[in-house]
Design a protein around this motif. Structure first.
Motif, PDB file in Angstrom:
ATOM      1  N   PRO A  23       0.971  -1.671  -0.388  1.00 28.72           N
ATOM      2  CA  PRO A  23       0.035  -0.156  -0.297  1.00 28.72           C
ATOM      3  C   PRO A  23       0.940   1.279  -0.212  1.00 28.72           C
ATOM      4  CG  PRO A  23      -0.044  -1.170   2.063  1.00 28.72           C
ATOM      5  CD  PRO A  23       1.112  -2.152   1.419  1.00 28.72           C
ATOM      6  N   VAL A  24       0.221   1.868  -0.689  1.00 26.40           N
ATOM      7  CA  VAL A  24       1.483   3.191  -0.548  1.00 26.40           C
ATOM      8  C   VAL A  24       0.040   4.948  -0.805  1.00 26.40           C
ATOM      9  CG1 VAL A  24       2.646   5.159  -2.653  1.00 26.40           C
ATOM     10  CG2 VAL A  24       2.693   2.490  -2.444  1.00 26.40           C
ATOM     11  N   LEU A  25       0.347   5.493   0.230  1.00 27.73           N
ATOM     12  CA  LEU A  25      -0.373   6.667   0.285  1.00 27.73           C
ATOM     13  C   LEU A  25       0.825   8.066   0.240  1.00 27.73           C
ATOM     14  CD1 LEU A  25      -2.554   7.961   1.761  1.00 27.73           C
ATOM     15  CD2 LEU A  25      -1.332   8.466   4.231  1.00 27.73           C
ATOM     16  N   VAL A  26       0.339   8.354  -1.288  1.00 29.07           N
ATOM     17  CA  VAL A  26       0.958   9.585  -1.200  1.00 29.07           C
ATOM     18  C   VAL A  26      -0.897  10.987  -0.310  1.00 29.07           C
ATOM     19  CG1 VAL A  26       1.476  11.589  -3.428  1.00 29.07           C
ATOM     20  CG2 VAL A  26       2.133   8.299  -3.645  1.00 29.07           C
ATOM     21  N   ILE A  27       0.977  11.687  -0.758  1.00 30.08           N
ATOM     22  CA  ILE A  27      -0.197  13.384   0.425  1.00 30.08           C
ATOM     23  C   ILE A  27       0.376  14.252  -0.153  1.00 30.08           C
ATOM     24  CG2 ILE A  27      -0.366  14.341   2.782  1.00 30.08           C
ATOM     25  CD1 ILE A  27       0.033  11.804   4.199  1.00 30.08           C
ATOM     26  N   HIS A  28      -0.672  15.552  -0.664  1.00 27.74           N
ATOM     27  CA  HIS A  28      -0.007  16.131  -1.255  1.00 27.74           C
ATOM     28  C   HIS A  28      -0.956  17.304  -0.833  1.00 27.74           C
ATOM     29  CE1 HIS A  28       1.707  17.522  -5.794  1.00 27.74           C
ATOM     30  NE2 HIS A  28       0.682  17.748  -5.525  1.00 27.74           N
ATOM     31  N   GLY A  29      -0.054  18.172  -0.937  1.00 24.20           N
ATOM     32  CA  GLY A  29      -1.334  19.775  -1.180  1.00 24.20           C
ATOM     33  C   GLY A  29      -1.727  20.092  -1.610  1.00 24.20           C
ATOM     34  N   GLU A  30      -2.716  20.711  -1.790  1.00 21.11           N
ATOM     35  CA  GLU A  30      -3.439  20.672  -3.053  1.00 21.11           C
ATOM     36  C   GLU A  30      -2.989  22.470  -3.610  1.00 21.11           C
ATOM     37  OE1 GLU A  30      -7.133  21.625  -1.594  1.00 21.11           O
ATOM     38  OE2 GLU A  30      -8.096  19.794  -2.295  1.00 21.11           O
ATOM     39  N   ALA A  31      -2.162  23.713  -2.574  1.00 21.53           N
ATOM     40  CA  ALA A  31      -1.335  24.367  -2.957  1.00 21.53           C
ATOM     41  C   ALA A  31       0.152  24.430  -3.995  1.00 21.53           C
ATOM     42  CB  ALA A  31      -1.178  25.355  -2.211  1.00 21.53           C
ATOM     43  N   GLU A  32       0.655  22.953  -3.592  1.00 18.86           N
ATOM     44  CA  GLU A  32       1.924  22.347  -3.992  1.00 18.86           C
ATOM     45  C   GLU A  32       2.133  22.990  -5.756  1.00 18.86           C
ATOM     46  OE1 GLU A  32       4.875  21.375  -4.688  1.00 18.86           O
ATOM     47  OE2 GLU A  32       4.837  20.603  -3.614  1.00 18.86           O
ATOM     48  N   ILE A  43      -0.551   8.118  -8.579  1.00 20.37           N
ATOM     49  CA  ILE A  43      -0.768   7.026  -8.492  1.00 20.37           C
ATOM     50  C   ILE A  43      -1.890   6.018  -8.645  1.00 20.37           C
ATOM     51  CG2 ILE A  43      -3.307   6.329  -6.883  1.00 20.37           C
ATOM     52  CD1 ILE A  43      -1.196   8.800  -5.633  1.00 20.37           C
ATOM     53  N   ALA A  44      -1.990   6.437 -10.194  1.00 21.26           N
ATOM     54  CA  ALA A  44      -2.432   5.791 -11.350  1.00 21.26           C
ATOM     55  C   ALA A  44      -1.525   4.380 -11.455  1.00 21.26           C
ATOM     56  CB  ALA A  44      -2.762   6.250 -12.449  1.00 21.26           C
ATOM     57  N   ALA A  45       0.094   5.031 -11.561  1.00 25.67           N
ATOM     58  CA  ALA A  45       0.837   3.644 -11.735  1.00 25.67           C
ATOM     59  C   ALA A  45       1.094   2.651 -10.999  1.00 25.67           C
ATOM     60  CB  ALA A  45       2.020   4.431 -12.385  1.00 25.67           C
ATOM     61  N   LEU A  46       0.481   2.421  -9.712  1.00 26.81           N
ATOM     62  CA  LEU A  46       0.757   1.841  -8.362  1.00 26.81           C
ATOM     63  C   LEU A  46      -0.367   1.222  -8.120  1.00 26.81           C
ATOM     64  CD1 LEU A  46       3.303   3.949  -6.515  1.00 26.81           C
ATOM     65  CD2 LEU A  46       3.756   2.146  -7.341  1.00 26.81           C
ATOM     66  N   PRO A  47      -0.262  -0.209  -8.731  1.00 32.28           N
ATOM     67  CA  PRO A  47      -1.791  -0.445  -7.825  1.00 32.28           C
ATOM     68  C   PRO A  47      -2.355  -0.443  -6.883  1.00 32.28           C
ATOM     69  CG  PRO A  47      -0.214  -2.195  -9.160  1.00 32.28           C
ATOM     70  CD  PRO A  47       0.858  -0.982  -9.033  1.00 32.28           C
ATOM     71  N   ASN A  48      -1.673  -0.723  -5.689  1.00 35.84           N
ATOM     72  CA  ASN A  48      -2.365  -0.202  -4.103  1.00 35.84           C
ATOM     73  C   ASN A  48      -1.823   0.936  -3.766  1.00 35.84           C
ATOM     74  OD1 ASN A  48      -3.750  -0.965  -2.333  1.00 35.84           O
ATOM     75  ND2 ASN A  48      -2.718  -2.405  -1.519  1.00 35.84           N
ATOM     76  N   ALA A  49      -2.316   2.540  -4.608  1.00 37.76           N
ATOM     77  CA  ALA A  49      -1.775   3.614  -4.029  1.00 37.76           C
ATOM     78  C   ALA A  49      -3.560   4.404  -3.714  1.00 37.76           C
ATOM     79  CB  ALA A  49      -0.886   4.087  -4.678  1.00 37.76           C
ATOM     80  N   ARG A  50      -3.300   5.580  -3.458  1.00 39.62           N
ATOM     81  CA  ARG A  50      -4.113   5.990  -2.535  1.00 39.62           C
ATOM     82  C   ARG A  50      -3.629   7.651  -3.073  1.00 39.62           C
ATOM     83  NH1 ARG A  50      -9.168   3.119   0.669  1.00 39.62           N
ATOM     84  NH2 ARG A  50      -9.359   1.336  -0.861  1.00 39.62           N
ATOM     85  N   LEU A  51      -4.356   8.212  -2.718  1.00 34.09           N
ATOM     86  CA  LEU A  51      -3.753   9.873  -2.673  1.00 34.09           C
ATOM     87  C   LEU A  51      -4.711  10.719  -1.863  1.00 34.09           C
ATOM     88  CD1 LEU A  51      -2.488  12.608  -3.719  1.00 34.09           C
ATOM     89  CD2 LEU A  51      -4.253  13.118  -5.096  1.00 34.09           C
ATOM     90  N   MET A  52      -4.207  11.317  -1.159  1.00 33.56           N
ATOM     91  CA  MET A  52      -4.892  12.368   0.061  1.00 33.56           C
ATOM     92  C   MET A  52      -4.515  13.582  -0.681  1.00 33.56           C
ATOM     93  SD  MET A  52      -4.690  12.289   3.794  1.00 33.56           S
ATOM     94  CE  MET A  52      -3.524  13.714   4.734  1.00 33.56           C
ATOM     95  N   ARG A  53      -5.585  14.573  -0.327  1.00 31.78           N
ATOM     96  CA  ARG A  53      -4.983  15.760  -0.745  1.00 31.78           C
ATOM     97  C   ARG A  53      -5.188  16.375   0.449  1.00 31.78           C
ATOM     98  NH1 ARG A  53      -8.558  13.418  -4.458  1.00 31.78           N
ATOM     99  NH2 ARG A  53      -7.308  13.535  -7.017  1.00 31.78           N
ATOM    100  N   VAL A  54      -4.406  17.205   0.853  1.00 30.67           N
ATOM    101  CA  VAL A  54      -4.227  18.481   1.871  1.00 30.67           C
ATOM    102  C   VAL A  54      -4.759  19.783   1.646  1.00 30.67           C
ATOM    103  CG1 VAL A  54      -2.798  18.930   3.861  1.00 30.67           C
ATOM    104  CG2 VAL A  54      -2.935  16.542   3.463  1.00 30.67           C
ATOM    105  N   PRO A  55      -6.284  20.221   1.702  1.00 31.08           N
ATOM    106  CA  PRO A  55      -6.070  22.150   1.774  1.00 31.08           C
ATOM    107  C   PRO A  55      -5.169  22.933   2.090  1.00 31.08           C
ATOM    108  CG  PRO A  55      -7.752  20.374   2.893  1.00 31.08           C
ATOM    109  CD  PRO A  55      -6.614  19.848   2.718  1.00 31.08           C
ATOM    110  N   ASN A  56      -4.887  23.736   1.754  1.00 29.95           N
ATOM    111  CA  ASN A  56      -4.406  24.665   2.015  1.00 29.95           C
ATOM    112  C   ASN A  56      -3.052  24.523   2.649  1.00 29.95           C
ATOM    113  OD1 ASN A  56      -6.853  26.796   2.113  1.00 29.95           O
ATOM    114  ND2 ASN A  56      -7.536  25.318   4.375  1.00 29.95           N
ATOM    115  N   ALA A  57      -2.490  23.571   1.679  1.00 25.51           N
ATOM    116  CA  ALA A  57      -0.848  23.585   2.277  1.00 25.51           C
ATOM    117  C   ALA A  57      -0.481  23.437   0.921  1.00 25.51           C
ATOM    118  CB  ALA A  57      -1.172  22.060   2.984  1.00 25.51           C
TER     119      ALA A  57
END
Length: 89
Positions: A23-32, A43-57
């Motif tokens: 499992p892969v969790l990618v944490i990415h600031g929406e203002a990045e 995320i799409a390239a990794l079969p068991n990955a998910r994206l967590m978008r962080v607002p105001n970061a």
């Protein structure tokens, strides 16, 4: 950025040993400055990955929004997906 070379490994991500199971969790600031569509490709390239978008970061969501990021990491390390983590499939 061009002077440091081509470091685009999206095509090889799925070939990483254990990538199917891990499992892969990618944490990415929406203002990045890195575009969200590029992150979604990672995320799409990794079969068991998910994206967590962080607002105001931006580049340092663990500093800018620690109250969101660290509980999500703790949940992930316990074997659960954070509620805000999206599977993009």
């Amino acid at each position: 950025m061009a002077s440091i070379g081509d470091w685009d490994f999206r095509g090889e991500l799925g070939a990483v040993e254990g990538a199917v199971e891990a499992p892969v969790l990618v944490i990415h600031g929406e203002a990045e400055s890195i575009p969200m569509d590029l992150v979604e490709e990672w995320i799409a390239a990794l079969p068991n990955a998910r994206l967590m978008r962080v607002p105001n970061a931006a580049h340092f969501p663990y500093v800018e929004r620690a109250e969101i990021v660290f509980p999500a990491i703790e949940r992930f390390l316990k074997g659960e997906w954070p509620k805000a983590a999206d599977a993009l499939r």
